[in-house]
Structure formats: C-alpha cells, structure tokens
Write a protein that holds these residues in place. Structure first.
Motif, PDB file in Angstrom:
ATOM      1  N   HIS A 301     -45.070 121.595  -3.205  1.00  0.00           N
ATOM      2  CA  HIS A 301     -45.040 121.303  -4.633  1.00  0.00           C
ATOM      3  C   HIS A 301     -44.276 119.999  -4.859  1.00  0.00           C
ATOM      4  O   HIS A 301     -43.208 119.789  -4.266  1.00  0.00           O
ATOM      5  N   LEU A 304     -40.572 120.207  -5.478  1.00  0.00           N
ATOM      6  CA  LEU A 304     -39.783 120.538  -4.295  1.00  0.00           C
ATOM      7  C   LEU A 304     -39.592 119.310  -3.415  1.00  0.00           C
ATOM      8  O   LEU A 304     -38.499 119.057  -2.897  1.00  0.00           O
ATOM      9  N   LYS A 308     -35.819 118.226  -4.035  1.00  0.00           N
ATOM     10  CA  LYS A 308     -35.055 119.004  -3.055  1.00  0.00           C
ATOM     11  C   LYS A 308     -35.003 118.351  -1.671  1.00  0.00           C
ATOM     12  O   LYS A 308     -34.007 118.486  -0.966  1.00  0.00           O
ATOM     13  N   GLU A 463     -42.983 131.892  -6.549  1.00  0.00           N
ATOM     14  CA  GLU A 463     -42.116 130.733  -6.353  1.00  0.00           C
ATOM     15  C   GLU A 463     -41.269 130.899  -5.101  1.00  0.00           C
ATOM     16  O   GLU A 463     -41.158 129.984  -4.272  1.00  0.00           O
ATOM     17  N   GLY A 467     -43.333 128.756  -2.729  1.00  0.00           N
ATOM     18  CA  GLY A 467     -42.911 127.480  -3.287  1.00  0.00           C
ATOM     19  C   GLY A 467     -43.711 127.052  -4.498  1.00  0.00           C
ATOM     20  O   GLY A 467     -43.757 125.854  -4.822  1.00  0.00           O
ATOM     21  N   ILE A 469     -43.671 126.624  -7.995  1.00  0.00           N
ATOM     22  CA  ILE A 469     -42.677 126.571  -9.074  1.00  0.00           C
ATOM     23  C   ILE A 469     -43.273 127.166 -10.348  1.00  0.00           C
ATOM     24  O   ILE A 469     -44.362 126.790 -10.784  1.00  0.00           O
TER      25      ILE A 469
END
Length: 535
Positions: A301, A304, A308, A463, A467, A469
């Motif tokens: 995503h 991410l 992140k 999520e 992953g 979101i």
C-alpha cells in the motif's frame, strides 16, 4: 558497495510476483521479501475450519489480464479457472428473483419490464465499448504530468496522443458515455437506462464493491466500469473461480517466477528502504539483515511504503503530505463459512447444486437499499440491513470441502473502515458476523443452522493481515483524483517514486485494485527502461 541483487521487491502479492517474473525474464537478479509465511498477499487460500478451504480475502476471478496469464504460462504452472454457470442471482422480497447470465439476462429482465428488456442490448453495447477502451489502457502507463525538460515532456506528450487516439476511435455517443461513467454516480447513470429497481441493483452492485459509498455518490459509475473490463477464458465480462481458490493464482505465479530465477523469501518483513545519496540502494529486514540492490520496487500500500518504510527526510515534503492524505478505506466485511448443506432460497428452493448456486448471489434488491446501507453504516458503524454477496465456490470445485458439504464466501457491505467514536472492530466482529449470516438466512431459511464454522475478517483484520489500510481492497479509493494519471498522484503515474531507483508496483498505481497483475507488469517495464538507460 557491491549489490546482493539487481532489484528487491517488497511484498509477494500477485503484482510483486508478476513484476519479479518480467524483470527476471529480462536477465535481472531479483529477490522478493514477504512478511507473511505464504506468498500471495490478499490472493491466498487457507483451511479455515477442519476440512474446509477457501480464498481468504480476494475471492473471484475476472480481472486477471490474459496477456499476463499467457506470459507467465499460468495454466502450465497449475492454474485452472472455471466460469460461473450463471453470473449473478438476486433473491428478492416476495419470493421473486432475477438471474443475470449469458443467454438469460434479457428474458429475466422482461419478467419485470418489457421496456427495460428492450434497452438492455443498447446498455450492454455502451458498457462493452467503454470497457474495451479500459482493456486497451490497462497495460499502458498513463500520461504522466512531469516537471522535467523537453525530452520528458515529449515522451509524455506521445503517451497522451496515443491515449487520445484511442478515445477518438469512439463514436460521439460513446465519448459522452465515457464522460458519464467517469463522473456520474452509478445510480444516476442506471436511472437513465432502466426503470426497475432489481435490474438497476443487479448492475449497480459493482459500483459499491469495496467502495464505502452510496451508489448515488458521484464517481461510483467508474467503480462499476472498473469491474466489467475483465474476462475469463477469453469471454469478456465473465467471472469465474480458480480451482483451489485464489491462492492457486499466486502459487502458479510464484512457480513461474522461481523458474526464471527469482528468489522469494517468506517470513521476511522489510523494516526500511535504504536511501543513499538520493537513490534507493536496498532494504533492511526486520531481523537486521541488509540487502543491497540497484533498485527497489514496493508491492505494498502506498501509505505503508512512504509513511513507514522510506525515511521521511528522503522524500519531498509536499509528496509525503499528499500521500498521508491518500484516501483509503472500504466498507467491506469479509467472511468464509463452512456449510453442512447448500442454502435453499425461498425464491428458488432446493439443496441440490443448481445454476444459481454457482453465481454471485447478491442480497441487495435496489439501489435505495444500497444507499440506506451506506447511510446506516456511516452513522451507526455498520448497516443493520447490509449488502451481502455470497459465492459458493465448492459448487464448482469439490476440493474445497468434504463430500456433501460446501464453503461460501460472504463479501459484505457496508461497515465503517474505522469507527469514528473510538470503538474497535475487535469488540464487534462476532456481532456483525451474526448479522451477516442472519441476512442471508432471511432469504434462505436454515442457512444459519447449516453454518458449522466461520472465518471473520473485519476492515481492521484486512489492515493488520494484508496491509490494506482501512480495509481498502484497492489500495486506495478509485475516485477521479486517484485514478489514471493521478494514481497515486500527478507527476508519479509512471510507477517511479520521487527517489531514484524506487518504484511502485502495487494496486496503488494504475489501473488500481483487483487481481489484475497489470501494475506489476507496467512497473517492470519502467524499471527495465531505467536499468537499460543506466547500464
């Protein structure tokens, strides 16, 4: 420093595997790192109850691109897709029903409205003409609005010209229809074609699949269109099942990639993308290992990837701020249930396998019903009269359940992706699952008693596990500001991040979500073009 490989790919979902295959086929050394214990991302099959297996997240096949199937030779690697015997079945109040499928749709519609039946062929022709345009554009990079010099502008101008030429091939009527489908709500578009509630519901359901919106929300007509450009075994617009579940697709992809030399490591989450002197130079895994590479492609995503995994100071502030505002969240609540017997619908009784059992079974009798479901979820947290699509893949694949038993996928709308009042999905999963089962039971009495086991996946579970979101199955809403040249944003529709050597190959890029493989295919071309230029 010497590189451990040419390209690292983060995430072994289907797009990452497709990207890896094409890059390895071009002679590059590719390593794929997957945080879960199994490849496949959201296209996986699991045993969720003793003796019962099913697809966990994604659950049906149509959008998987035929070129990718051919290039990876997926049938040789074990993939077999079978078509539904009937596309969709809508059980309706007062023991009525509507069937949608090849050779039956017009006659079924005529039972409700002769006028709608007469208009059906024209509607299908219009949708098919626009869907053909999308099919042509799926494996093409969109025109990318760039800030570079004349060379870059010339290249992107050529892409825009090619896209424009394809659109100019449409009749003026279809150009107007294209504008309608990109800008209007599905409800407004269908209201212009049909008069019967259940007919509009049958075609409008696709507009809210994975989309937390009312069918009367502007731009939902495009989401409808996004779901009709697929095909199964050469038949346009058809839907089918992968024998062995959706995991059979990604297992076949992994075999094809490994055959070309791709190294795939599971249980290997990535902690950080290494950025040195303004370019991606590899990744650091959570176990502390450093893998050096010439390029990195993220099949995760976009929020991410950029919020992140990439160091904040490596990204332009305006880019990062826009990505943090990326709209991501769908109203999806996903379940698998193990059944002791097939459901018997009051509209079409019987527990022996019939055509309607192989269909997408849609509980949503009207657009108004869908609109109310959205409004209720928006205010209450979930719809107390939800939209449920149920598929029973074991009617076409007896490997999924014990003899005489069945498995069903329940794809349910609408629920809030995250609660606005601080509640947690962990506290409401079972309650909402009971509601979904009870909703089916209203149309198929005895269904609740036939459920012997179940697997519940809330938006929060989607999520945490995959992953996604906000539980967004598309890696980001398919709204006008997040599609085509604006996916993931203007200036970066070419699969390249604002860091040299960093690429995006997931569903947050064109053409968006669904098990298509197209983002992986297109991103691989961008990577190869840059690698050739730099070599």
């Amino acid at each position: 420093m010497a590189s451990d490989c040419d390209i690292v790919i983060i995430g072994a979902g289907h797009n990452g595997l497709v990207c890896a295959f094409y890059l390895a086929s071009a002679g590059y050394k590719v390593k794929v790192f997957e945080q879960r214990s199994v490849v496949g991302g959201a296209a996986v099959t699991e045993e969720f109850y003793p003796g019962f297996r099913n697809s966990v997240a994604s659950y049906t096949v149509s959008l998987l691109n035929p070129k990718i199937i051919r290039d990876l030779d997926l049938p040789r690697h074990g993939l077999k897709v079978v078509e539904r015997r009937l596309s969709n079945f809508l059980p309706l109040p007062n023991d009525q029903y509507l069937k949608i499928g090849e050779g039956v749709t017009r006659a079924e519609i005529a039972r409700f409205s002769a006028k709608d039946a007469e208009r059906y062929d024209a509607y299908s022709s219009e949708i098919d003409a626009i869907a053909d345009v999308l099919r042509d554009l799926v494996l093409q990079q969109p025109p990318n609005l760039v800030a570079g010099g004349w060379r870059a502008a010339l290249s992107e101008g050529w892409r825009a010209l090619m896209t424009g030429n394809r659109l100019r091939g449409l009749s003026m009527a279809n150009r107007r229809a294209l504008l309608d489908l990109f800008a209007k709500s599905a409800g407004d578009y269908l209201d212009g074609w049909f008069e019967t509630d259940c007919v509009k519901a049958a075609f409008g359901f696709d507009a809210i699949v994975g989309n937390f919106a009312s069918p009367y929300t502007p731009n939902t007509a495009y989401v409808l269109l996004h779901h009709v450009f697929g095909e199964v075994n050469g038949k346009k617009g058809a839907w089918g099942h992968a024998i062995g579940g959706m995991g059979a697709i990604t297992q076949a992809m992994a075999k094809a990639a490994r055959e070309r030399g791709v190294e795939i490591e599971t249980n290997a989450p990535v902690r950080e993308v290494i950025v040195e002197k303004g370019r991606a130079a590899g990744v650091v895994l959570k176990d502390g290992r450093t893998i050096r590479s010439r390029a990195v492609a993220g099949n995760v995503h976009p929020k991410l990837l950029f919020d992140k995994l990439v160091p904040e100071d490596a990204l332009p502030a305006d880019f990062l701020n826009r990505m943090r505002r990326w709209k991501s969240g769908s109203g999806t609540f996903r379940m698998n249930v193990a059944l002791s017997s097939l459901p018997s619908f009051t509209a079409l009784p019987g527990r022996e396998v019939a055509d309607h059992h192989t269909a997408g079974i849609i509980i949503a009798p009207s657009l108004a019903y869908m609109d109310h479901a959205y409004d209720d979820a928006k205010h209450f947290g979930w719809s107390r009269e939800p939209v449920v699509e149920m598929l029973i893949p074991s009617t076409l694949d007896d490997s999924l359940a014990p003899k005489g038993a069945h498995v069903a996928s329940l794809f349910c709308q609408h629920v809030q992706p995250t609660f606005s009042d601080g509640r947690s999905w962990d506290d409401h999963r079972e309650e909402v699952a009971d509601l979904m089962v009870a909703t089916v039971d209203r149309y198929a009495p005895g269904f609740k008693e036939s459920v012997v086991g179940r697997q519940i996946t809330s938006p929060l579970d989607l999520e945490r596990t995959f992953g996604l979101i906000g539980g967004d199955i598309f890696h980001g809403a398919l709204t006008l500001d997040q599609i085509f040249s604006a996916r993931p944003m203007l200036g970066h529709a070419d699969y390249r991040a604002p860091i040299t050597g960093l690429y995006m190959c997931g569903a947050g890029t064109h053409p968006g979500g669904g098990v298509t493989g197209a983002p992986g295919h297109n991103a691989a071309r961008a990577v190869m073009a840059d690698m050739r230029r730099l070599s």
